[in-house]
Design an enzyme around this catalytic site. Structure first.
Site, PDB file in Angstrom:
ATOM      1  N   LYS A 240       7.897  31.832  71.954  1.00  0.00           N
ATOM      2  CA  LYS A 240       8.905  32.717  72.558  1.00  0.00           C
ATOM      3  C   LYS A 240       9.323  32.302  73.971  1.00  0.00           C
ATOM      4  O   LYS A 240      10.447  32.567  74.381  1.00  0.00           O
ATOM      5  CB  LYS A 240       8.390  34.158  72.582  1.00  0.00           C
ATOM      6  CG  LYS A 240       8.288  34.794  71.207  1.00  0.00           C
ATOM      7  CD  LYS A 240       7.815  36.231  71.341  1.00  0.00           C
ATOM      8  CE  LYS A 240       7.799  36.928  70.001  1.00  0.00           C
ATOM      9  NZ  LYS A 240       7.602  38.372  70.162  1.00  0.00           N
TER      10      LYS A 240
ATOM     11  N   ASP B 119      13.141  43.152  70.841  1.00  0.00           N
ATOM     12  CA  ASP B 119      12.057  44.143  70.703  1.00  0.00           C
ATOM     13  C   ASP B 119      12.393  45.470  71.396  1.00  0.00           C
ATOM     14  O   ASP B 119      12.176  46.541  70.829  1.00  0.00           O
ATOM     15  CB  ASP B 119      10.752  43.596  71.299  1.00  0.00           C
ATOM     16  CG  ASP B 119      10.119  42.546  70.408  1.00  0.00           C
ATOM     17  OD1 ASP B 119      10.364  42.560  69.190  1.00  0.00           O
ATOM     18  OD2 ASP B 119       9.363  41.704  70.935  1.00  0.00           O
TER      19      ASP B 119
END
Ligand code: ATR
Length: 284
Positions: free
Chosen positions: A71, A107
């Site tokens: 990420k 998210d």
């Protein structure tokens, strides 16, 4: 699924990636939307990230999801980073728009969307977040944007301070299990578990420490853990009269936000129920 001469490819990168349920969830949505796409898992070793990103352009992929441990590693190779992802230092979605690659973090939006779908109002609330990893950062930043007063509790206090510093001036960090911690738990209107406590199989009997009697009616307890669906924290929170919500809805919606980017869709048009059903079926 029929692969044609026009089929476009999306996918997920991780290392390892074999456990991922994202292919089941996304391919269900792709079928429901009637798109000529396929969503494929790719095991991308961290040393191969630069070549993999170049491959998105070379192969004309629409984009990918990115998971552990990539990420952060993808960021230097992208053309643009969304401001939220930049602040978090984390990208879970890459979108290819005519060869320009943009990184996003879905998210936080997925979490807020699921709260809204559960009818939970969160603007300006007092929030206690357990844990200080990547998920905590995304949730803390998203809630801070909505004027919440965030308190972060973590086993390692220094990491809690880091997350609190992302979550604005009103945010604070407390030591796990101390007096300020007990007060923060009892005083929060929304409590969010972002640790792995409660996760199947190893820590299924565990939960963040809560002093007996601290949880009470009127509080919302949200557990990002989605396996099992009813964690020990959620069972105890329900017994104490709290509203208890598991992490499956956020998992689906962070994926749905990615899909909306790739397909240029309104969020309302993404088939989240069908994605949730596919995710649940993939677990059994
Ligand atoms: P993610 O990126 O998914 O959020 P992570 O970065 O590994 O995951 O973060 C996991 C979080 O769970 C951390 O806050 C970790 O606490 P530390 O920062 O002290 O390591 C927390 N965690 C994991 N196991 C724990 C345990 N047994 N008790 C309390 N916290 C725990």
């Amino acid at each position: 699924m029929v692969i044609s001469g026009k089929t476009r490819v999306v996918g997920v990168w991780g290392y390892p990636v074999g456990h991922s349920r994202s292919p089941a969830m996304h391919n269900a949505a792709i079928a429901a939307l009637g798109l000529d796409w396929v969503y494929v898992p790719f095991a991308v070793a961290p040393v191969a990230v630069a070549e993999a990103v170049a491959g998105i352009r070379a192969l004309g992929m629409l984009g990918v999801n990115v998971t552990v441990p990539l990420k952060q590693a993808v960021i230097p190779y992208l053309d643009e980073i969304d401001p939220v992802a930049e602040r978090l230092g984390s990208v879970n979605t890459i979108v290819n728009r005519d060869g320009i690659l943009t990184g996003y973090s879905t998210d936080g939006p997925g979490f807020l969307w699921d709260l809204a779908d559960n009818g939970v109002s969160f603007e300006g609330k007092r929030v206690l977040i357990w844990g200080a990893g990547g998920a905590s950062r995304a949730v803390a930043a998203a809630l801070a944007e909505r004027d919440c007063r965030v308190t972060v509790a973590n086993r390692t206090l220094a990491r809690a301070r880091d997350v609190a510093s992302l979550a604005g001036q009103g945010a604070s960090a407390v030591e796990w299990g101390g007096e300020a911690y007990d007060e923060a738990v009892a005083g929060a209107e929304l409590l969010v578990n972002t640790t792995s406590l409660g996760m199947t199989p190893a820590s299924v009997n565990e939960m963040p420490f809560v002093k007996p009697g601290a949880l009470h009616a009127g509080q919302v307890v949200y557990d990002l853990v989605y396996a099992p669906e009813r964690t020990r924290l959620l069972v105890e929170a329900s017994a104490a009269g709290c509203r208890a919500i598991g992490g499956l809805g956020m998992l689906v919606r962070q994926g749905a936000v990615s899909l909306a980017y790739w397909a240029n869709l309104d969020l309302a048009d993404v088939p989240v129920e069908c994605m949730a059903a596919a995710l649940t079926a993939a677990a059994s």
